[in-house]
Design a protein around this motif. Structure first.
Motif, PDB file in Angstrom:
ATOM      1  N   VAL A   5      58.502 -12.479  -1.630  1.00  0.00           N
ATOM      2  CA  VAL A   5      57.676 -12.944  -2.744  1.00  0.00           C
ATOM      3  C   VAL A   5      57.024 -14.253  -2.336  1.00  0.00           C
ATOM      4  O   VAL A   5      57.679 -15.131  -1.761  1.00  0.00           O
ATOM      5  N   ARG A   6      55.752 -14.384  -2.618  1.00  0.00           N
ATOM      6  CA  ARG A   6      55.017 -15.599  -2.274  1.00  0.00           C
ATOM      7  C   ARG A   6      53.923 -15.835  -3.295  1.00  0.00           C
ATOM      8  O   ARG A   6      53.629 -14.972  -4.152  1.00  0.00           O
ATOM      9  N   ASP A   7      53.286 -17.000  -3.212  1.00  0.00           N
ATOM     10  CA  ASP A   7      52.155 -17.312  -4.079  1.00  0.00           C
ATOM     11  C   ASP A   7      50.935 -16.479  -3.688  1.00  0.00           C
ATOM     12  O   ASP A   7      50.698 -16.222  -2.494  1.00  0.00           O
ATOM     13  N   LEU A   8      50.181 -16.095  -4.679  1.00  0.00           N
ATOM     14  CA  LEU A   8      48.874 -15.499  -4.424  1.00  0.00           C
ATOM     15  C   LEU A   8      47.968 -16.541  -3.779  1.00  0.00           C
ATOM     16  O   LEU A   8      47.966 -17.704  -4.172  1.00  0.00           O
ATOM     17  N   ARG A   9      47.182 -16.111  -2.795  1.00  0.00           N
ATOM     18  CA  ARG A   9      46.170 -16.979  -2.199  1.00  0.00           C
ATOM     19  C   ARG A   9      44.815 -16.566  -2.784  1.00  0.00           C
ATOM     20  O   ARG A   9      44.200 -15.603  -2.319  1.00  0.00           O
ATOM     21  N   PRO A  10      44.362 -17.272  -3.839  1.00  0.00           N
ATOM     22  CA  PRO A  10      43.158 -16.819  -4.542  1.00  0.00           C
ATOM     23  C   PRO A  10      41.883 -16.872  -3.709  1.00  0.00           C
ATOM     24  O   PRO A  10      40.893 -16.222  -4.063  1.00  0.00           O
ATOM     25  N   HIS A  49      50.413 -24.485 -16.171  1.00  0.00           N
ATOM     26  CA  HIS A  49      51.181 -24.395 -14.916  1.00  0.00           C
ATOM     27  C   HIS A  49      51.136 -22.965 -14.371  1.00  0.00           C
ATOM     28  O   HIS A  49      52.149 -22.404 -13.949  1.00  0.00           O
ATOM     29  N   TYR A  50      49.949 -22.402 -14.376  1.00  0.00           N
ATOM     30  CA  TYR A  50      49.771 -20.999 -13.995  1.00  0.00           C
ATOM     31  C   TYR A  50      50.097 -20.797 -12.523  1.00  0.00           C
ATOM     32  O   TYR A  50      49.636 -21.546 -11.652  1.00  0.00           O
ATOM     33  N   ARG A  51      50.903 -19.784 -12.242  1.00  0.00           N
ATOM     34  CA  ARG A  51      51.298 -19.484 -10.866  1.00  0.00           C
ATOM     35  C   ARG A  51      51.347 -17.968 -10.671  1.00  0.00           C
ATOM     36  O   ARG A  51      52.335 -17.320 -11.010  1.00  0.00           O
ATOM     37  N   PRO A  52      50.303 -17.357 -10.127  1.00  0.00           N
ATOM     38  CA  PRO A  52      50.356 -15.932  -9.825  1.00  0.00           C
ATOM     39  C   PRO A  52      51.157 -15.687  -8.550  1.00  0.00           C
ATOM     40  O   PRO A  52      50.985 -16.380  -7.547  1.00  0.00           O
ATOM     41  N   LEU A  53      52.035 -14.700  -8.603  1.00  0.00           N
ATOM     42  CA  LEU A  53      52.901 -14.359  -7.484  1.00  0.00           C
ATOM     43  C   LEU A  53      52.635 -12.934  -7.024  1.00  0.00           C
ATOM     44  O   LEU A  53      52.203 -12.074  -7.813  1.00  0.00           O
ATOM     45  N   VAL A  54      52.925 -12.673  -5.751  1.00  0.00           N
ATOM     46  CA  VAL A  54      52.840 -11.310  -5.232  1.00  0.00           C
ATOM     47  C   VAL A  54      54.119 -10.993  -4.476  1.00  0.00           C
ATOM     48  O   VAL A  54      54.757 -11.869  -3.890  1.00  0.00           O
ATOM     49  N   ALA A  55      54.488  -9.721  -4.509  1.00  0.00           N
ATOM     50  CA  ALA A  55      55.558  -9.203  -3.652  1.00  0.00           C
ATOM     51  C   ALA A  55      54.880  -8.420  -2.535  1.00  0.00           C
ATOM     52  O   ALA A  55      53.992  -7.592  -2.791  1.00  0.00           O
ATOM     53  N   GLU A  60      51.663  -5.403   2.913  1.00  0.00           N
ATOM     54  CA  GLU A  60      51.023  -4.750   1.765  1.00  0.00           C
ATOM     55  C   GLU A  60      51.534  -5.375   0.472  1.00  0.00           C
ATOM     56  O   GLU A  60      52.744  -5.512   0.268  1.00  0.00           O
ATOM     57  N   ILE A  61      50.619  -5.752  -0.415  1.00  0.00           N
ATOM     58  CA  ILE A  61      51.009  -6.249  -1.732  1.00  0.00           C
ATOM     59  C   ILE A  61      51.442  -5.065  -2.582  1.00  0.00           C
ATOM     60  O   ILE A  61      50.662  -4.137  -2.817  1.00  0.00           O
ATOM     61  N   ILE A  62      52.708  -5.099  -3.021  1.00  0.00           N
ATOM     62  CA  ILE A  62      53.246  -3.983  -3.804  1.00  0.00           C
ATOM     63  C   ILE A  62      53.675  -4.411  -5.201  1.00  0.00           C
ATOM     64  O   ILE A  62      54.059  -3.572  -6.016  1.00  0.00           O
ATOM     65  N   GLY A  63      53.631  -5.715  -5.498  1.00  0.00           N
ATOM     66  CA  GLY A  63      54.027  -6.188  -6.822  1.00  0.00           C
ATOM     67  C   GLY A  63      53.299  -7.465  -7.171  1.00  0.00           C
ATOM     68  O   GLY A  63      52.853  -8.208  -6.283  1.00  0.00           O
ATOM     69  N   THR A  64      53.159  -7.718  -8.464  1.00  0.00           N
ATOM     70  CA  THR A  64      52.423  -8.894  -8.947  1.00  0.00           C
ATOM     71  C   THR A  64      53.138  -9.502 -10.136  1.00  0.00           C
ATOM     72  O   THR A  64      53.864  -8.818 -10.865  1.00  0.00           O
ATOM     73  N   ALA A  65      52.916 -10.792 -10.334  1.00  0.00           N
ATOM     74  CA  ALA A  65      53.439 -11.472 -11.524  1.00  0.00           C
ATOM     75  C   ALA A  65      52.449 -12.546 -11.950  1.00  0.00           C
ATOM     76  O   ALA A  65      51.970 -13.329 -11.126  1.00  0.00           O
ATOM     77  N   GLN A  66      52.129 -12.572 -13.221  1.00  0.00           N
ATOM     78  CA  GLN A  66      51.364 -13.661 -13.830  1.00  0.00           C
ATOM     79  C   GLN A  66      52.375 -14.529 -14.575  1.00  0.00           C
ATOM     80  O   GLN A  66      53.064 -14.051 -15.478  1.00  0.00           O
ATOM     81  N   VAL A  67      52.452 -15.793 -14.206  1.00  0.00           N
ATOM     82  CA  VAL A  67      53.510 -16.678 -14.677  1.00  0.00           C
ATOM     83  C   VAL A  67      52.879 -17.959 -15.210  1.00  0.00           C
ATOM     84  O   VAL A  67      52.120 -18.624 -14.495  1.00  0.00           O
ATOM     85  N   HIS A  68      53.170 -18.309 -16.452  1.00  0.00           N
ATOM     86  CA  HIS A  68      52.585 -19.531 -17.007  1.00  0.00           C
ATOM     87  C   HIS A  68      53.278 -19.918 -18.303  1.00  0.00           C
ATOM     88  O   HIS A  68      53.997 -19.109 -18.921  1.00  0.00           O
ATOM     89  N   LEU A  97      62.866  -9.462  -7.455  1.00  0.00           N
ATOM     90  CA  LEU A  97      62.515 -10.687  -6.743  1.00  0.00           C
ATOM     91  C   LEU A  97      61.436 -11.467  -7.484  1.00  0.00           C
ATOM     92  O   LEU A  97      61.486 -12.700  -7.573  1.00  0.00           O
ATOM     93  N   LEU A  98      60.468 -10.762  -8.040  1.00  0.00           N
ATOM     94  CA  LEU A  98      59.403 -11.431  -8.789  1.00  0.00           C
ATOM     95  C   LEU A  98      59.947 -12.076 -10.055  1.00  0.00           C
ATOM     96  O   LEU A  98      59.587 -13.199 -10.403  1.00  0.00           O
ATOM     97  N   VAL A  99      60.815 -11.352 -10.766  1.00  0.00           N
ATOM     98  CA  VAL A  99      61.407 -11.907 -11.991  1.00  0.00           C
ATOM     99  C   VAL A  99      62.199 -13.164 -11.674  1.00  0.00           C
ATOM    100  O   VAL A  99      62.084 -14.192 -12.357  1.00  0.00           O
TER     101      VAL A  99
END
Length: 309
Positions: A5-10, A49-55, A60-68, A97-99
């Motif tokens: 899991v890491r931060d999205l690189r916008p 404090h928005y932080r989009p995450l990806v798994a 390959e990106i297989i999961g996403t999370a919008q966190v704020h 992992l994202l949760v």
């Protein structure tokens, strides 16, 4: 095969495309594009404090999370995390992992209560319960076949009412902000919102790349916006209404239905083939209106809540 899991690189196109692809597959009822993903990451209010995450698995990106944080809430400490995994890449640990990463981050920025939307399917609800979340209110997704369906005929505005588009307010959108803020504050929700920041609304709503001012309809009475239907499009064939509402002083006159009907007709003329919207499951009057247009319920999400500490 290891999932990380890491931060999205916008600013990395592959990241925003991967994020949008997972969301489109897991949640096809809401419009996402790579451009909208990047825009949200760059323009959410700092207090969110928005932080989009990806798994990611093997690149390959297989999961996403919008966190704020829900920074517009009247009660501090309300956090949001919405986690979605590629339907063909489940049971690899990406969701857990994202949760975990989202919860740790939200706790670090002061969240004490967490809210998460979960698709109303047995596996998803069981996943949420295993992670300590309890179910709350639910909401429906609705779809309308614009290409093959039949819309109600257009109606002329009643005397004293004028129909305009959002584009007509380009020079001064503040009246639309005031209408949006009033109607949003009356929306059923687990979180009590208070929208007072006009500049934030301009950044997050009015200038959003998915918003279509030309397809947004506004019913105006005595020069004042009284009802509206705000439209978003994905640049392809999909159209969605993200808010339809009426100012309290003008309710009961059918103005929201009038505005939405004109928006839908213009969307169909412009070549959009699918229309989406959403309703709180307890909002029977709005569900009835959308069924009158021809919308059908195509999915349901359940809000889940977890208290931290």
């Amino acid at each position: 095969m290891t999932v990380i899991v890491r931060d999205l690189r916008p600013d990395v196109r592959a990241d925003t495309e991967g994020f949008a692809r997972v969301r489109r597959l897991a949640l096809p009822f809401i419009l996402f594009t790579p451009e909208s993903i990047a825009y949200d990451a760059a323009h959410m209010h700092p207090d969110a404090h928005y932080r989009p995450l990806v798994a990611e698995e093997d690149g390959e990106i297989i999961g996403t999370a919008q966190v704020h944080l829900a920074h517009e809430s009247r009660e501090p400490g309300q956090g949001n995390l919405n986690v979605y995994v590629h339907p063909g890449r489940t049971r690899r640990g990406a969701g857990s992992l994202l949760v975990r990463a989202a919860e740790e981050y939200l706790a670090s920025v002061g969240a004490t209560r967490l809210f998460a939307w979960v698709l109303d399917e047995p596996g998803n609800r069981a996943f949420a319960e295993r992670h300590g979340y309890r179910s709350s209110r639910s909401a429906h997704f609705l779809r309308l076949d614009l290409a093959n369906g039949t819309l109600p005929p257009l109606q002329d505005p009643p005397p004293g009412v004028e129909l305009r588009t959002g584009a007509d307010f380009a020079d001064d959108p503040r009246p639309l902000f005031e209408l949006d803020a009033e109607t949003m504050s009356d929306e059923p929700s687990d979180i009590a919102y208070e929208f007072t920041d006009y500049e934030a609304w301009l950044e997050e709503t009015w200038r959003h790349p998915l918003l279509s001012p030309e397809l947004t309809s506004v019913a105006v009475v005595d020069g004042r916006p009284a009802a509206f239907s705000a439209a978003r499009t994905d640049g392809g064939t999909r159209y969605g209404t993200v808010m339809t509402g009426t100012a309290r002083a003008f309710r009961g006159r059918g103005l929201a239905k009038l505005a939405k009907n004109h928006s839908l007709h213009r969307a169909r003329t412009a070549g959009y083939t699918e229309a989406f919207t959403g309703n709180d499951a307890g909002n029977d009057p709005m569900i009835a209106i959308n069924k009158w247009f021809g919308y059908e319920i195509c999915g349901t999400e359940v809000r889940h809540v977890r208290e931290l500490g």
